[in-house]
Design an enzyme around this catalytic site. Structure first.
Site, PDB file in Angstrom:
ATOM      1  N   LYS A  53      16.753 -24.989  -5.928  1.00  0.00           N
ATOM      2  CA  LYS A  53      16.280 -24.318  -4.686  1.00  0.00           C
ATOM      3  C   LYS A  53      15.887 -22.876  -4.884  1.00  0.00           C
ATOM      4  CE  LYS A  53      16.348 -23.455  -0.274  1.00  0.00           C
ATOM      5  NZ  LYS A  53      16.521 -21.970   0.134  1.00  0.00           N
TER       6      LYS A  53
ATOM      7  N   GLU B 173       7.974 -19.958  -3.707  1.00  0.00           N
ATOM      8  CA  GLU B 173       7.291 -19.678  -2.160  1.00  0.00           C
ATOM      9  C   GLU B 173       7.068 -18.192  -2.085  1.00  0.00           C
ATOM     10  OE1 GLU B 173      10.432 -20.727   0.719  1.00  0.00           O
ATOM     11  OE2 GLU B 173      10.198 -18.555   1.589  1.00  0.00           O
TER      12      GLU B 173
ATOM     13  N   SER C  77      16.557 -26.473   2.145  1.00  0.00           N
ATOM     14  CA  SER C  77      15.389 -25.838   2.487  1.00  0.00           C
ATOM     15  C   SER C  77      14.549 -26.119   3.690  1.00  0.00           C
ATOM     16  CB  SER C  77      14.176 -25.769   1.176  1.00  0.00           C
ATOM     17  OG  SER C  77      13.196 -25.057   1.775  1.00  0.00           O
TER      18      SER C  77
ATOM     19  N   LYS D 208      28.117 -18.271   5.788  1.00  0.00           N
ATOM     20  CA  LYS D 208      27.534 -17.141   5.277  1.00  0.00           C
ATOM     21  C   LYS D 208      27.757 -17.395   3.520  1.00  0.00           C
ATOM     22  CE  LYS D 208      27.119 -12.200   5.758  1.00  0.00           C
ATOM     23  NZ  LYS D 208      25.696 -12.042   6.363  1.00  0.00           N
TER      24      LYS D 208
ATOM     25  N   HIS E  52      12.416 -22.873  -6.187  1.00  0.00           N
ATOM     26  CA  HIS E  52      11.495 -23.239  -5.007  1.00  0.00           C
ATOM     27  C   HIS E  52      11.136 -21.877  -4.298  1.00  0.00           C
ATOM     28  CE1 HIS E  52      11.276 -23.533  -0.515  1.00  0.00           C
ATOM     29  NE2 HIS E  52      10.669 -24.574  -0.794  1.00  0.00           N
ATOM     30  N   ASN E  53      12.292 -21.011  -3.838  1.00  0.00           N
ATOM     31  CA  ASN E  53      12.122 -19.764  -3.104  1.00  0.00           C
ATOM     32  C   ASN E  53      11.229 -18.926  -3.865  1.00  0.00           C
ATOM     33  OD1 ASN E  53      13.806 -21.168  -1.597  1.00  0.00           O
ATOM     34  ND2 ASN E  53      14.957 -19.157  -0.861  1.00  0.00           N
TER      35      ASN E  53
HETATM   36  P1  NBP Z   1      25.366 -17.210   8.624  1.00  0.00           P
HETATM   37  O1  NBP Z   1      24.729 -17.104   7.301  1.00  0.00           O
HETATM   38  O2  NBP Z   1      25.155 -16.398   9.801  1.00  0.00           O
HETATM   39  O3  NBP Z   1      26.977 -17.442   8.548  1.00  0.00           O
HETATM   40  C1  NBP Z   1      27.839 -17.686   9.797  1.00  0.00           C
HETATM   41  C2  NBP Z   1      28.702 -18.481   9.866  1.00  0.00           C
HETATM   42  O4  NBP Z   1      29.673 -18.452   8.536  1.00  0.00           O
HETATM   43  C3  NBP Z   1      29.503 -18.866  10.878  1.00  0.00           C
HETATM   44  O5  NBP Z   1      29.775 -20.140  11.262  1.00  0.00           O
HETATM   45  C4  NBP Z   1      30.666 -17.865  10.682  1.00  0.00           C
HETATM   46  O6  NBP Z   1      31.988 -18.102  11.649  1.00  0.00           O
HETATM   47  C5  NBP Z   1      31.132 -18.287   9.344  1.00  0.00           C
HETATM   48  N1  NBP Z   1      31.940 -17.722   8.573  1.00  0.00           N
HETATM   49  C6  NBP Z   1      31.767 -16.333   7.913  1.00  0.00           C
HETATM   50 BR1  NBP Z   1      30.419 -15.399   8.547  1.00  0.00          BR
HETATM   51  N2  NBP Z   1      32.987 -16.009   7.422  1.00  0.00           N
HETATM   52  C7  NBP Z   1      33.627 -17.024   7.185  1.00  0.00           C
HETATM   53  C8  NBP Z   1      35.098 -17.194   6.673  1.00  0.00           C
HETATM   54  N3  NBP Z   1      35.771 -16.258   5.795  1.00  0.00           N
HETATM   55  N4  NBP Z   1      35.603 -18.435   6.912  1.00  0.00           N
HETATM   56  C9  NBP Z   1      35.158 -19.395   7.694  1.00  0.00           C
HETATM   57  N5  NBP Z   1      33.650 -19.169   8.201  1.00  0.00           N
HETATM   58  C10 NBP Z   1      33.153 -17.976   7.824  1.00  0.00           C
HETATM   59  O7  NBP Z   1      24.842 -18.760   9.186  1.00  0.00           O
HETATM   60  P2  NBP Z   1      23.391 -19.548   9.198  1.00  0.00           P
HETATM   61  O8  NBP Z   1      22.320 -18.438   9.611  1.00  0.00           O
HETATM   62  O9  NBP Z   1      23.592 -20.546  10.008  1.00  0.00           O
HETATM   63  O10 NBP Z   1      23.387 -19.930   7.707  1.00  0.00           O
HETATM   64  C11 NBP Z   1      24.414 -20.895   6.992  1.00  0.00           C
HETATM   65  C12 NBP Z   1      24.036 -20.884   5.443  1.00  0.00           C
HETATM   66  O11 NBP Z   1      22.738 -21.313   5.365  1.00  0.00           O
HETATM   67  C13 NBP Z   1      23.930 -19.659   4.762  1.00  0.00           C
HETATM   68  O12 NBP Z   1      24.462 -19.761   3.562  1.00  0.00           O
HETATM   69  C14 NBP Z   1      22.584 -19.288   4.568  1.00  0.00           C
HETATM   70  O13 NBP Z   1      22.006 -18.318   3.811  1.00  0.00           O
HETATM   71  C15 NBP Z   1      21.818 -20.681   4.648  1.00  0.00           C
HETATM   72  N6  NBP Z   1      20.412 -20.607   5.310  1.00  0.00           N
HETATM   73  C16 NBP Z   1      19.511 -21.299   4.979  1.00  0.00           C
HETATM   74  C17 NBP Z   1      18.608 -21.342   5.459  1.00  0.00           C
HETATM   75  C18 NBP Z   1      17.275 -22.262   4.833  1.00  0.00           C
HETATM   76  O14 NBP Z   1      16.256 -22.121   5.149  1.00  0.00           O
HETATM   77  N7  NBP Z   1      17.803 -23.083   4.055  1.00  0.00           N
HETATM   78  C19 NBP Z   1      17.940 -20.625   6.478  1.00  0.00           C
HETATM   79  C20 NBP Z   1      19.103 -19.722   7.097  1.00  0.00           C
HETATM   80  C21 NBP Z   1      20.255 -19.753   6.260  1.00  0.00           C
HETATM   81  P3  NBP Z   1      32.110 -17.589  12.763  1.00  0.00           P
HETATM   82  O15 NBP Z   1      31.410 -18.125  13.846  1.00  0.00           O
HETATM   83  O16 NBP Z   1      33.964 -17.746  13.003  1.00  0.00           O
HETATM   84  O17 NBP Z   1      31.839 -15.842  12.443  1.00  0.00           O
END
Ligand code: NBP
Length: 482
Positions: free
Chosen positions: A185, A192, A131, A78, A188-189
């Site tokens: 990035k 979008e 992305s 996150k 880009h958004n």
């Molecule tokens: P999330 O954004 O929902 O984050 C969940 C992850 O963060 C879990 O692995 C969680 O571990 C970990 N985490 C947290 Br919350 N606090 C933590 C801490 N203090 N120490 C270590 N780990 C921690 O996951 P996601 O939806 O897979 O997105 C990941 C990244 O990708 C984000 O930055 C998001 O903005 C980005 N993203 C991008 C797109 C795109 O299209 N490019 C789409 C979606 C997301 P846990 O399991 O122990 O809680």
């Protein structure tokens, strides 16, 4: 655990991280170490995908020990505090020369700050915009890495192996130092947002002007997708418009609440553009349109604020639809032109060397704004790397010239019918702004000088001037105070 068995690691195994880890593992030559704060996600991923040959780690020490040197880890947690927390832990167990990549959606000033802080340890920090959502992470995203040249040497081949491929080329390039990747990035958004709003305005005008059903309009978009508008967003628009709600039998678009959400990257793009003094009016209007839609209490005013009171029905539906197509293409050119202007200004402000043509090429695959059209942007920058305004390159200038009559007719029709088309009309206003011989900014300068002695320049001689407005109104030479 195998000692130093993996060449790349992923920290954070929620949907994005686990998909990216699977993508990495599927490529020849990669062995992937995986770590997640809470153990369950790691266990589930490793069990569900034995074919990936993951090297699981259950502490940061184990994770570091499982990586060959230079250690390379991609953080997918996150954005915000969690990213800082993971960096703090990795810095304790990594060594100078190792590489920490943040693949989350970080705000670029955070990336600049983190890169500076981590650099003092001798470890490389790379902010990489990724992305394409969940599917992109698994099958091939568009990747926008920043960071040092040294880290790109190690990281380049790995990222090229997992990126989307467009016309034989991987959709990744080293964007520039420190926060450059996350900056690009972000823009880009923003683009979008503008592209989506323009498509939504086109749909609304066609529907209200011709009375066609969403399914009929889906066919129009599918047709448009064969021409110069060909893009992923046009393609999915047709899919959404064709969808029927199983519960009511109505078009799904008619049962979806008309309040658009946002995760903040559009707002970052606009805020940054305001600080840089770059007019990204299409992106701003798209962002504001989402805000306006999301305030139902303010929108319940139809009885207080009447419209023009006339029915909107066009005489020649086919001609109107073609006008809307041309207005959409023209406005889209402006939105991209404005976005690239922001990247150009950001590069100048933050001292990044960004190849704008290369940026347009890595957006051709894997990401949401992927489109044929991006090749034309690459061509424009190849011909003229210092192009001040993308819209003025021969291909785009020609398209705008050809489309402007239709564009104006559409904006007039929308205005007369009382149909909001903020992105269409603001793009047209920008077009008219940059091509104007003279702007009323001269009067604004006069006003500023009147109330604040802000001074002005003259068209006919060098120097800075002030009129003694509260005196005898003669003009004096003045210090330049803007
Ligand atoms: P999330 O954004 O929902 O984050 C969940 C992850 O963060 C879990 O692995 C969680 O571990 C970990 N985490 C947290 Br919350 N606090 C933590 C801490 N203090 N120490 C270590 N780990 C921690 O996951 P996601 O939806 O897979 O997105 C990941 C990244 O990708 C984000 O930055 C998001 O903005 C980005 N993203 C991008 C797109 C795109 O299209 N490019 C789409 C979606 C997301 P846990 O399991 O122990 O809680």
């Amino acid at each position: 655990m195998n000692a130093a068995a993996a060449n790349i690691g992923v920290v954070g195994l929620a949907v994005m991280g686990s998909n990216l880890a699977r993508n990495l593992a599927s490529r020849e030559g990669n062995t992937v170490a995986v770590y997640n704060r809470s153990r369950t996600k790691t266990d589930e991923l490793v069990q569900a995908h034995p074919e990936a040959g993951f090297v699981p780690a259950f502490s940061y020490e184990e994770f570091a020990a499982s990586l060959s040197k230079p250690r390379t880890a991609i953080i997918m947690v996150k954005a915000g505090g969690p990213t800082d927390a993971v960096i703090d832990e990795l810095v304790k167990v990594f060594e100078p020369g190792d590489i920490i990549v943040d693949g989350g959606n970080a705000y670029f000033p955070d990336t600049i700050r983190r890169e500076k802080a981590v650099r003092d340890t001798g470890i490389n920090f790379v902010g990489a915009g990724i992305s394409g959502g969940e599917e992109g992470a698994l099958l091939g995203p568009s990747i926008m890495p920043g960071g040092s040249d040294e880290s790109w040497t190690t990281l380049g081949p790995i990222l090229k192996s997992i990126a989307a491929v467009a016309e034989g080329e991987p959709c990744v390039t080293h964007i520039g130092h420190n926060g450059a990747g996350h900056f690009v990035k972000m823009v880009h958004n923003g683009i979008e947002y503008a592209d989506m709003q323009l498509i939504a305005e086109a749909y609304d005008l066609i529907r209200r002007g011709t009375g066609k059903t969403p399914a009929e309009i889906a066919d129009i978009f599918a047709e448009w997708n064969k021409g110069e508008l060909e893009s992923y967003l046009i393609e999915i628009t047709a899919e959404v418009l064709r969808q029927i709600d199983a519960e009511t039998g109505k078009p799904l678009v008619d049962v979806i609440l008309d309040q658009a959400g946002a995760k903040g990257t559009g707002a970052w793009t606009v805020q940054t553009a305001l600080s840089l003094g770059v007019p990204v009016s299409g992106i701003a209007e798209a962002t504001f349109a989402r805000s306006l839609s999301s305030h139902p209490e303010q929108r319940a005013v139809a009885s207080i604020l009447p419209g023009p009171g006339t029915d909107f029905a066009v005489d020649d539906a086919d001609a109107f639809i073609e006008d809307v197509r041309q207005a959409l293409f023209a406005s889209k050119i402006i939105a991209y032109s404005q976005g690239f202007d922001e990247i150009r200004a950001g590069a100048a402000e933050y001292d990044w060397t960004i190849d704008l043509g290369a940026v347009s090429k890595i957006w051709r695959g894997g990401c949401i704004i992927r489109a044929q059209f991006l090749n034309r942007i690459a061509d424009a920058y190849a011909e003229q790397p210092e192009l001040p305004v993308l819209a003025t390159s021969p291909y785009f200038a020609d398209a705008l010239t050809r489309g402007q009559a239709a564009w104006r007719r559409v904006v007039i029709a929308a205005t007369q019918a009382g149909i909001p088309s903020p992105a269409f009309s603001s793009s047209l206003a920008y077009y008219d702004g940059i091509r104007a011989d003279r702007l009323p900014a001269a009067l604004v300068q006069g006003q500023r000088d009147f109330f604040g002695a802000h001074t002005y320049k003259r068209i006919d001689k060098e120097g800075t001037f002030h009129t003694l407005w509260s005196g005898d109104r003669t003009e004096i030479e003045a210090e330049d105070t803007h």
